[in-house]
Design a protein around this motif. Structure first.
Motif, short mmCIF file in Angstrom:
data_model
loop_
_atom_site.label_atom_id
_atom_site.label_comp_id
_atom_site.label_asym_id
_atom_site.label_seq_id
_atom_site.Cartn_x
_atom_site.Cartn_y
_atom_site.Cartn_z
N UNK A 265 9.98 -34.43 32.98
CA UNK A 265 9.60 -34.71 31.75
C UNK A 265 8.09 -34.13 31.50
N UNK A 266 7.75 -33.22 30.10
CA UNK A 266 6.57 -32.91 29.81
C UNK A 266 5.86 -34.23 29.35
N UNK A 267 4.52 -34.06 29.29
CA UNK A 267 3.46 -35.15 28.75
C UNK A 267 2.84 -34.11 27.86
N UNK A 268 1.75 -34.93 27.20
CA UNK A 268 0.99 -33.92 26.04
C UNK A 268 -0.03 -33.20 26.93
N UNK A 269 -0.34 -33.40 28.29
CA UNK A 269 -0.86 -32.44 28.86
C UNK A 269 -0.10 -31.18 29.83
N UNK A 270 0.94 -31.67 30.01
CA UNK A 270 1.59 -30.44 30.80
C UNK A 270 2.77 -30.02 29.89
N UNK A 271 3.37 -28.73 30.34
CA UNK A 271 4.73 -28.30 30.03
C UNK A 271 5.51 -28.60 31.23
N UNK A 272 7.04 -28.38 30.91
CA UNK A 272 8.01 -28.73 31.68
C UNK A 272 9.08 -27.51 31.49
N UNK A 273 9.66 -27.29 32.66
CA UNK A 273 10.56 -26.02 32.77
C UNK A 273 12.05 -26.41 33.32
N UNK A 274 13.00 -25.99 32.91
CA UNK A 274 14.15 -25.94 33.57
C UNK A 274 15.20 -24.65 33.43
N UNK A 275 15.78 -24.29 34.22
CA UNK A 275 16.67 -22.99 34.01
C UNK A 275 18.21 -23.35 34.41
N UNK A 276 18.94 -22.47 34.09
CA UNK A 276 20.36 -22.19 34.64
C UNK A 276 20.96 -20.94 34.78
N UNK A 277 21.95 -20.50 35.66
CA UNK A 277 22.35 -19.29 35.66
C UNK A 277 23.83 -18.88 35.49
N UNK A 278 24.23 -18.21 34.34
CA UNK A 278 25.57 -17.78 34.34
C UNK A 278 25.87 -16.37 34.65
N UNK A 279 26.76 -16.49 35.62
CA UNK A 279 27.09 -15.04 36.12
C UNK A 279 28.00 -14.43 34.99
N UNK A 280 27.82 -13.74 34.31
CA UNK A 280 28.52 -12.95 33.26
C UNK A 280 29.66 -11.91 33.56
N UNK A 281 29.47 -11.53 34.90
CA UNK A 281 30.40 -10.69 35.31
C UNK A 281 31.94 -11.47 35.79
N UNK A 282 31.75 -12.84 35.93
CA UNK A 282 33.02 -13.68 36.10
C UNK A 282 33.18 -14.87 35.26
N UNK A 283 32.14 -14.95 34.28
CA UNK A 283 32.15 -15.92 33.41
C UNK A 283 31.97 -17.29 33.76
N UNK A 284 31.27 -17.66 34.92
CA UNK A 284 30.97 -18.75 35.65
C UNK A 284 29.49 -19.18 35.74
N UNK A 285 29.22 -20.29 36.02
CA UNK A 285 27.79 -20.59 36.62
C UNK A 285 27.67 -19.81 37.98
N UNK A 286 26.49 -19.56 38.32
CA UNK A 286 26.16 -18.92 39.68
C UNK A 286 25.67 -20.13 40.54
N UNK A 287 26.24 -20.47 41.76
CA UNK A 287 25.98 -21.58 42.41
C UNK A 287 25.24 -20.93 43.69
N UNK A 288 24.12 -21.70 44.11
CA UNK A 288 23.63 -21.54 45.18
C UNK A 288 22.42 -20.38 45.08
N UNK A 289 22.13 -20.25 44.12
CA UNK A 289 20.83 -19.02 44.01
C UNK A 289 19.64 -19.77 44.20
N UNK A 290 18.84 -19.50 45.04
CA UNK A 290 17.48 -19.89 45.15
C UNK A 290 16.47 -19.60 44.06
N UNK A 291 15.68 -20.53 43.80
CA UNK A 291 14.61 -20.35 42.69
C UNK A 291 13.47 -20.91 42.96
#
Length: 132
Positions: A1-27
């Motif tokens: 979680x972010x505090x007043x002095x930092x930001x926070x980041x999250x992400x997810x990937x959807x493989x639109x070619x098959x309409x499903x989440x992309x599992x196992x992608x290194x970030x």
């Protein structure tokens, strides 16, 4: 979680070619404090079965820019044949599973804000946006 002095980041990937989440992608997550500062590698994670990275490292205080590096080529190499079978007009054999072997997204952040950055991905293109 972010505090007043930092930001926070999250992400997810959807493989639109098959309409499903992309599992196992290194970030990999990197940050810098100022436009001319050097990038600091903070660590990384991989997407889960829901396409989400739930354990990205926290951003250091003073972060002004963030970079997410997605290693998508191994994901497409692994799933290219499976995806071709699932898509009626997909080429069964390709030289590579992805036109873009990696995707690097760089964005500015403000302290106290949360940044959710979804990646919509297919073998020949991608798009990103600031989510919620």
């Amino acid at each position: 979680m972010s505090t007043s002095t930092t930001a926070s980041v999250s992400t997810h990937i959807l493989d639109t070619s098959v309409g499903r989440p992309a599992e196992g992608v290194a970030v990999q997550l990197s940050a810098r404090a100022g436009r001319t500062a050097d990038w600091q590698a903070l660590g990384g994670s991989a997407t889960d079965a829901d396409g989400r990275c739930k354990d990205l490292p926290a951003l250091p205080e003073g972060t002004t820019h963030v970079r997410l590096d997605f290693a998508v080529e191994p994901y497409f190499d692994k799933s290219a044949n499976q995806q071709a079978d699932e898509q009626q007009d997909a080429p069964a054999n390709r030289d590579s599973g992805a036109f873009f072997p990696e995707v690097a997204i760089t964005f500015a952040v403000e302290p106290g804000e949360h940044y959710h950055v979804p990646l919509l991905l297919n073998p020949f293109g991608y798009s990103v946006y600031r989510g919620s």
